[in-house]
Every structure is written in C-alpha cells, then in structure tokens.
Scaffold this active site. Structure first.
Site, PDB file in Angstrom:
ATOM      1  N   ARG A  77      -3.778 -11.903   3.340  1.00 41.51           N
ATOM      2  CA  ARG A  77      -5.055 -11.454   2.780  1.00 41.51           C
ATOM      3  C   ARG A  77      -5.154 -11.903   1.333  1.00 41.51           C
ATOM      4  NH1 ARG A  77      -8.342  -7.861   4.176  1.00 41.51           N
ATOM      5  NH2 ARG A  77      -9.677  -9.552   3.546  1.00 41.51           N
ATOM      6  N   TYR A 122      -1.183  -9.990   0.432  1.00 43.92           N
ATOM      7  CA  TYR A 122      -0.090  -9.557   1.295  1.00 43.92           C
ATOM      8  C   TYR A 122      -0.241 -10.177   2.677  1.00 43.92           C
ATOM      9  CZ  TYR A 122      -3.562  -6.133   2.855  1.00 43.92           C
ATOM     10  OH  TYR A 122      -4.700  -5.542   3.315  1.00 43.92           O
ATOM     11  N   HIS A 168     -10.779  -2.457  -1.486  1.00 43.41           N
ATOM     12  CA  HIS A 168     -11.725  -1.907  -0.509  1.00 43.41           C
ATOM     13  C   HIS A 168     -12.683  -0.956  -1.228  1.00 43.41           C
ATOM     14  CE1 HIS A 168      -9.402  -3.165   3.115  1.00 43.41           C
ATOM     15  NE2 HIS A 168      -8.372  -3.046   2.298  1.00 43.41           N
ATOM     16  N   HIS A 185      -7.615  -8.096  -2.813  1.00 49.48           N
ATOM     17  CA  HIS A 185      -8.906  -7.439  -2.579  1.00 49.48           C
ATOM     18  C   HIS A 185      -8.808  -5.955  -2.867  1.00 49.48           C
ATOM     19  CE1 HIS A 185      -6.714  -6.928   1.227  1.00 49.48           C
ATOM     20  NE2 HIS A 185      -7.377  -5.801   1.338  1.00 49.48           N
ATOM     21  N   TYR A 188       0.836  -1.206   0.000  1.00 52.03           N
ATOM     22  CA  TYR A 188       0.000   0.000   0.000  1.00 52.03           C
ATOM     23  C   TYR A 188       0.864   1.248   0.000  1.00 52.03           C
ATOM     24  CZ  TYR A 188      -4.302  -2.538   1.226  1.00 52.03           C
ATOM     25  OH  TYR A 188      -5.400  -3.355   1.218  1.00 52.03           O
TER      26      TYR A 188
END
Lengths: 211, 241
Positions: free
Chosen positions: B156, B146, B161, B159, B107
């Site tokens: 995870r 990640y 959000h 995905h 991120y």
C-alpha cells in the site's frame, strides 16, 4: 466521463476508498485494542430512557462464498418511535438515531440496541399526497473489499401490512428479493430480537440502494 | 422538518467499482445485482449531527494522543483542508475520523502482525470537527507504506484513512488520503479500482510548505468534497406535505 455528465457542478465528490481491515482503530478504537474514547460512537442507538418498544437487532454480514465477514462495520440511521429524526447533535438527547456496530472478530455477529422506529413521512406522490414509509432503519455497510459503502434498509417482518404499502419496497421489481430487506422477529427471554443478515453477493443477495 | 432538500445524484463514475478483481477481496464482497436507485426521503437527506463536545482536546493530535506523553517517532506533519460540498459551499461541523499506520507501516490493531515494530507513543487514531468555514486540521506523523496479501509483493502507498460525516446519511463517505509524489500510488490495486485518473488525483494530498511550522513540521493540504444539495426551485416533494 463525469466532467461532461455534470458540467455545472462546481466540484466533484471525493472518491470513495475501502475502509480496509483496520477500520476499528478510527471507528471503534476499543475493538482494535486501543483505549476507549470519552465520546464513544457505538451501537446503543436509544438509551434506557427513550420511549418506544425496545428491540435488539443482530445478524451477520456474509460474503459471496457464504462466509461470515468478521471485519465489517455497520451504521444505522433511524427515526424514533413516533417517526421523527433527531435534529439535535448526538449526545444532547437520549435518542441518538444513529449507531455503529462492528462485527465480532470471533463470531462475526453485529448488534444494535434501539427502539422500533415509527412510520416516517415519505415523498409525496404525483397526487401531492405524502406517502408513508413502513417502519425501517437505513443501514450503511463498510469493510475491507467494499470499495464504496453499501446502503440498504431494514424492515420488520411483523409489519407486513405497512411493508406491502411501502414505496421503497415496491421499487424492488424482483418481488422475491424484497424479503432480503425484512428482519425476522425472534422472542428471546422476553426480549424482541430482529435477525438481519446482510448478504453481499450470490444466493439471497441483499438489495442495495443508490440513495 | 422544513427546509430539507435532496442531494444531487451520486456520480458513480468518480468512485471505484464494487467489483475490482485486481483488489482480490472485492471479488466476493461486491454485489452482483445492480443498485436500486431511490428518490430521496428524510431517511437519506437527514443524518446525525455532531457538536463541539464530541471531541476531546487531543483527539486531533496523533503525535501526542497515545502513550506516556512522549512524541511519536516519524515525519511530523499537519494535515489540513476544507470540507466543501459539490456547490463549493463549506460544510461546517463535519466530523472527520482518521486512522493510520505508524511511521514503519504498522497498525496498532489486534489483528496486524506485520514485523515492523509498534511505536509506544503512537496509537494512530484521531478525529476532528470542521469549523464554520468547513476548515479542519490535525497533526500526525506521516505513515509508512506496508505490504498486504493481495498479489505476493503488493504494498500500500502511504495513506491515512478518513471517515466523514456531512449533514445527511447519504453524504456518508470513507476514503483514503495519499501523499504527493508517492510512486506506490500508481501500482496499488485499491487506488486503481478508481478508473478516472482525475478522480485519483483528488485523493492525493499536496505538500503545503507555507502551512507547516518552521523547524517543527511540514504540512499537507487535503480538501474533501461531499455531495451537494439540489436547490428546490418549484416544488419539493421530499417532505411529503
């Protein structure tokens, strides 16, 4: 299961998931370290031109261990000083009615600048007469570890008379818990600051609503 | 404020529980008291509205909206679908905000220190507004999975959000979109906080090869359902007059 509970709904609501630790990227890019967007959605609910008593709301989100939650986001929806909700799209009038704050990564504090809302018409009672809600803000809290956004309300401690008649506060059967919804006024260099901590769990747990 | 109706009761069985101990952070961030149910008033049944001018031209193009003008690296995809309510009616002008990791699962956030590198041309932040038919679309790169500090080897699934606004504050929803066929979906404690397996399936975007651009990008279809309004057949006490 839910399909048998609501067989006539054509579709089922999309399930919620946590906003996660990096919600700032999409919801408050500047806080994540990204460039600010042209129409930033932030925590100033009422610009300087808006009529009404100017107030600041601030507080912390606190977890079940008493620690400050520093990665939460809080959103607000409120009426203006005359108790009217905005009907125009955001940005078309100085009073937005809606705001979003993210907690500070270092201190955990969140804050809003707004005007104090007026009393809002409530639902009519069994006698058909409209109830009046005490001045309040609707709040919605999301963060890592919160699987579905938590709804609550903020009332004002200098509105004790109106609060005593408020139809929603009166729903809280455990009378001692009603105080968790009442922000405390502090005068600070002439400014009216309402302190409102949101306790997710445990001692002094805030009342949350299924709206 | 004429014409404002209340919404159906939220079906909490399709949502994750607040307390889901497999997802460790939920242990201290879930209320212990039951939620108190409200009959809706204007405070719940109205909400912020958004106009076209809320969106800048590249807000829905995550391949191009960050960096020096070069394209982000990764699997180029379009994500599209409709925003509907529980009565299957389109929800126009729904603001959808999205955020995601880059192709390597990193991120662009001051607090992410995963060792996978940042992409100089990828910010991971976007938004779009549904049209009159409730249709929305954006373009991005498929995010990578990640690791995260839950159990020591939890990862995870890939995905994106999504944060969605309907017409009312009580429709406010944040969720995550997963990708068809990802084997990490079934091991994820955040996904598994949802008990209803059919509900989980509705968070999985489907490959939609007919909507992609040949020799350019694939597409995934993801429809979003917000709460529906109840028709007022006899009386409406909501408006209080």
């Amino acid at each position: 299961m839910s399909k048998t509970a609501y067989p006539f709904r054509q579709l089922q609501e999309t399930p919620s998931q946590t906003a996660g630790p990096y919600l700032h990227i999409g919801m408050a890019p500047a806080a994540a370290g990204l460039p600010e967007r042209s129409q930033q959605l932030d925590n100033v609910i009422a610009g300087a031109a808006v009529e009404g008593e100017r107030i600041r709301i601030e507080g912390y989100v606190i977890d079940g261990a008493g620690h400050k939650v520093k990665d939460a986001a809080v959103e607000v929806w409120q009426a203006d000083a005359k108790g009217r909700f905005p009907t125009a799209p955001l940005g078309e009038s100085a009073f937005r009615g809606w705001g979003r704050a993210v907690c500070d990564f270092e201190t955990g504090i969140y804050w809003f600048e707004t005007v104090k809302p007026g009393p809002v018409p409530g639902r009519a009672g069994p006698d058909g007469k409209p109830a009046v809600s005490a001045p309040h803000l609707s709040l919605w809290v999301v963060a890592r570890g919160i699987n579905i956004g938590l709804s609550t309300r903020l009332y004002f401690d200098d509105e004790a008379g109106a609060n005593a008649q408020d139809p929603v506060l009166k729903l809280v059967e455990h009378v001692g818990r009603r105080d968790t919804l009442v922000a405390k006024l502090e005068k600070r260099a002439g400014e009216s600051v309402y302190r409102f901590d949101i306790v997710l769990q445990g001692e002094g747990e805030t009342v949350f609503f299924d709206v | 404020m004429a014409g404002i109706d209340e919404f159906y009761q939220r079906d909490r069985d399709v949502h994750p529980a607040a307390y889901a101990p497999g997802y460790k952070t939920s242990v201290t961030r879930s209320p212990r008291f039951a939620l108190i149910s409200l009959a809706q008033s204007l405070s719940e049944a109205t909400g912020p509205l958004f106009g076209e001018d809320a969106i800048a031209p590249l807000d829905n193009d995550l391949i191009r909206n960050y960096g020096g003008g070069g394209d982000a690296i990764g699997e180029r995809i379009i994500v599209h679908g409709r925003v509907l309510d529980e009565n299957a009616r389109p929800v126009p002008n729904a603001l959808i905000e999205v955020w995601q990791a880059n192709a390597g699962g990193r991120y662009r956030h001051v607090r992410d220190n995963y060792l996978a590198p940042l992409d100089p041309n990828f910010g991971g932040c976007g938004r779009c507004l549904s049209d009159a038919n409730g249709y929305y679309f954006f373009r991005t790169i498929r995010p990578g999975p990640y690791p995260w500090r839950n159990r020591i080897n939890d990862w995870r699934p890939a995905h994106i959000h999504l944060s969605i606004f309907g017409d009312a504050f009580c429709q406010r929803l944040i969720t995550q979109l997963y990708f068809e066929g990802d084997p990490l979906i079934r091991t994820c404690p955040i996904v598994n906080a949802i008990a209803d397996k059919d509900a989980v399936e509705r968070l999985v975007a489907r490959l939609d090869q007919s909507a992609g651009v040949p020799l350019d990008c694939l597409a995934y279809r993801f429809d979003i359902v917000l709460r529906g309004r109840r028709q007022t057949l006899f009386e409406n006490k909501l408006q209080g007059a």
